[in-house]
Motif scaffolding. Structure first.
Motif, mmCIF file in Angstrom:
data_model
loop_
_atom_site.group_PDB
_atom_site.id
_atom_site.type_symbol
_atom_site.label_atom_id
_atom_site.label_comp_id
_atom_site.label_asym_id
_atom_site.label_seq_id
_atom_site.Cartn_x
_atom_site.Cartn_y
_atom_site.Cartn_z
ATOM 1 N N VAL A 79 36.796 27.864 50.875
ATOM 2 C CA VAL A 79 35.926 28.903 50.318
ATOM 3 C C VAL A 79 36.292 29.116 48.847
ATOM 4 C CG1 VAL A 79 35.050 31.245 50.609
ATOM 5 C CG2 VAL A 79 35.899 29.974 52.601
ATOM 6 N N LEU A 80 35.303 28.957 47.960
ATOM 7 C CA LEU A 80 35.527 29.052 46.511
ATOM 8 C C LEU A 80 34.919 30.339 45.966
ATOM 9 C CD1 LEU A 80 34.642 25.361 45.525
ATOM 10 C CD2 LEU A 80 36.819 26.292 46.354
ATOM 11 N N HIS A 81 35.725 31.096 45.236
ATOM 12 C CA HIS A 81 35.243 32.354 44.666
ATOM 13 C C HIS A 81 34.416 32.104 43.418
ATOM 14 C CE1 HIS A 81 38.138 32.315 41.311
ATOM 15 N NE2 HIS A 81 39.027 31.849 42.181
ATOM 16 N N GLY A 82 33.699 33.128 42.982
ATOM 17 C CA GLY A 82 32.872 33.032 41.788
ATOM 18 C C GLY A 82 33.607 33.455 40.534
ATOM 19 N N SER A 83 32.864 33.533 39.439
ATOM 20 C CA SER A 83 33.446 33.923 38.157
ATOM 21 C C SER A 83 34.038 35.331 38.227
ATOM 22 C CB SER A 83 32.379 33.875 37.062
ATOM 23 O OG SER A 83 31.838 32.577 36.953
ATOM 24 N N TYR A 84 35.182 35.507 37.574
ATOM 25 C CA TYR A 84 35.883 36.788 37.480
ATOM 26 C C TYR A 84 36.363 37.308 38.838
ATOM 27 C CZ TYR A 84 33.343 36.506 33.076
ATOM 28 O OH TYR A 84 32.820 36.077 31.884
ATOM 29 N N ASP A 85 36.324 36.476 39.844
ATOM 30 C CA ASP A 85 36.805 36.844 41.171
ATOM 31 C C ASP A 85 38.127 36.115 41.424
ATOM 32 O OD1 ASP A 85 36.950 37.984 43.639
ATOM 33 O OD2 ASP A 85 35.122 37.084 44.434
ATOM 34 N N THR A 86 38.714 36.339 42.566
ATOM 35 C CA THR A 86 39.960 35.682 42.933
ATOM 36 C C THR A 86 39.852 35.127 44.349
ATOM 37 O OG1 THR A 86 40.928 37.705 43.842
ATOM 38 C CG2 THR A 86 41.300 37.256 41.488
ATOM 39 N N ALA A 87 40.840 34.334 44.728
ATOM 40 C CA ALA A 87 40.842 33.759 46.076
ATOM 41 C C ALA A 87 40.917 34.849 47.134
ATOM 42 C CB ALA A 87 42.010 32.787 46.217
ATOM 43 N N LEU A 88 41.805 35.819 46.936
ATOM 44 C CA LEU A 88 41.912 36.913 47.900
ATOM 45 C C LEU A 88 40.682 37.817 47.849
ATOM 46 C CD1 LEU A 88 45.687 37.902 47.622
ATOM 47 C CD2 LEU A 88 44.560 36.444 49.313
ATOM 48 N N GLY A 89 40.043 37.889 46.688
ATOM 49 C CA GLY A 89 38.814 38.675 46.588
ATOM 50 C C GLY A 89 37.712 38.112 47.461
ATOM 51 N N ILE A 90 37.487 36.802 47.384
ATOM 52 C CA ILE A 90 36.441 36.187 48.207
ATOM 53 C C ILE A 90 36.846 36.176 49.677
ATOM 54 C CG2 ILE A 90 37.263 33.796 48.013
ATOM 55 C CD1 ILE A 90 33.591 34.997 47.909
ATOM 56 N N ALA A 91 38.153 36.156 49.950
ATOM 57 C CA ALA A 91 38.603 36.236 51.343
ATOM 58 C C ALA A 91 38.202 37.574 51.956
ATOM 59 C CB ALA A 91 40.117 36.045 51.419
ATOM 60 N N GLY A 92 38.363 38.650 51.184
ATOM 61 C CA GLY A 92 37.975 39.954 51.690
ATOM 62 C C GLY A 92 36.478 40.144 51.769
ATOM 63 N N THR A 93 35.750 39.588 50.795
ATOM 64 C CA THR A 93 34.300 39.755 50.774
ATOM 65 C C THR A 93 33.613 38.922 51.849
ATOM 66 O OG1 THR A 93 34.371 40.136 48.386
ATOM 67 C CG2 THR A 93 32.243 39.549 49.336
ATOM 68 N N SER A 94 34.033 37.689 52.000
ATOM 69 C CA SER A 94 33.353 36.770 52.922
ATOM 70 C C SER A 94 33.736 37.005 54.379
ATOM 71 C CB SER A 94 33.691 35.326 52.551
ATOM 72 O OG SER A 94 35.077 35.064 52.735
ATOM 73 N N GLN A 95 34.910 37.562 54.633
ATOM 74 C CA GLN A 95 35.386 37.819 55.997
ATOM 75 C C GLN A 95 35.512 36.533 56.820
ATOM 76 O OE1 GLN A 95 36.425 40.808 57.018
ATOM 77 N NE2 GLN A 95 35.865 41.756 55.068
ATOM 78 N N PHE A 96 35.769 35.409 56.141
ATOM 79 C CA PHE A 96 35.910 34.154 56.874
ATOM 80 C C PHE A 96 37.117 34.184 57.819
ATOM 81 C CE2 PHE A 96 32.872 31.793 54.203
ATOM 82 C CZ PHE A 96 32.345 30.938 55.162
ATOM 83 N N GLU A 97 38.123 34.962 57.484
ATOM 84 C CA GLU A 97 39.298 35.021 58.353
ATOM 85 C C GLU A 97 38.955 35.643 59.703
ATOM 86 O OE1 GLU A 97 42.831 35.481 55.041
ATOM 87 O OE2 GLU A 97 41.560 37.211 55.475
#
Length: 239
Positions: free
Chosen positions: A132-150
């Motif tokens: 899962v790749l985050h967008g601009s100005y985001d972070t890896a943990l940010g997209i982890a929390g937003t996407s809820q893939f975990e």
């Protein structure tokens, strides 16, 4: 002295024409238009366009309903989910509200942080992986929390590894050129050291600039990434 013109002399008569003069290259002016005819001419194109748009919407809606029903049936038969998924979206808040049950681990690949999530109770054998790749100005943990893939990995019947790489610069603008094949291959190799990876089922997903990079990776490295899914992203140029 200049002699005054004799006003009593008449100019020669213009010859008479039986037909009016024609000007085929002249366009009809707004003053010459017939309002009734003009309105009738301009009214039909947008009516036809509106009708076609409505028909297209009906066809797309019907096709989407059939496809959704088909995919839901396949998911149920294959045991994709541990519990039956309701017809509506009421299960999503329930899933998000649950705490993570698996383990998140940080690894380093070429000096860059990569987080790997292994769902609880995962089989010891190879598992599919979703990068899962985050967008601009985001972070890896940010997209982890937003996407809820975990949490999706926790709910999955077979389970999968959720992988969240970081840009070269955390919170940066772009993933850069799509020439880092060695880095992405190393990512999968390093994840494999955390938990065995089913190399036939490595997927890549992304948001915004990360989505663009995901499309490029799947297109340029089909031997690594079997499919891609993106949100608010498009192809073309560097990611």
């Amino acid at each position: 002295m200049v002699a005054a013109a004799d006003s009593s002399k008449k100019s020669p008569a213009m010859p008479a024409y039986s037909e009016p003069l024609k000007a085929p290259l002249l366009k009809q002016t707004a003053l010459d238009k017939d309002p009734a005819t003009d309105q009738a001419t301009t009214r039909w194109p947008w009516r036809i366009g509106l009708l076609l748009a409505v028909l297209l919407g009906i066809v797309i809606g019907a096709g989407g309903a059939v496809a959704t029903s088909h995919l839901r049936g396949r998911a149920a038969r294959s045991g994709l989910w541990r519990w039956p998924v309701p017809q509506d979206a009421t299960w999503i808040p329930q899933m998000v509200s649950l705490p993570r049950q698996g383990e998140r681990k940080q690894i380093k690949v070429d000096g860059r942080s990569v987080w790997v999530y292994t769902p609880a109770g995962a089989a010891a054998g190879p598992l599919p992986a979703v990068v899962v790749l985050h967008g601009s100005y985001d972070t890896a943990l940010g997209i982890a929390g937003t996407s809820q893939f975990e949490r999706v990995a926790d709910w999955s019947a077979t389970g999968f590894l959720a992988v969240f790489p970081e840009m070269k610069k955390a919170g940066g603008v772009s993933w850069g050129e799509h020439s880092e094949d060695a880095f992405w291959r190393s990512v999968i190799d390093k994840v494999h050291e955390v938990h065995p990876v089913d190399r036939r089922q490595v997927f890549v997903a992304g948001h915004s600039n990360g989505g663009t990079m995901a499309l490029l990776l799947q297109n340029n490295m089909p031997d690594v990434f079997c499919a891609a899914g993106v949100v608010e992203a498009g192809g073309g140029g560097a990611a």
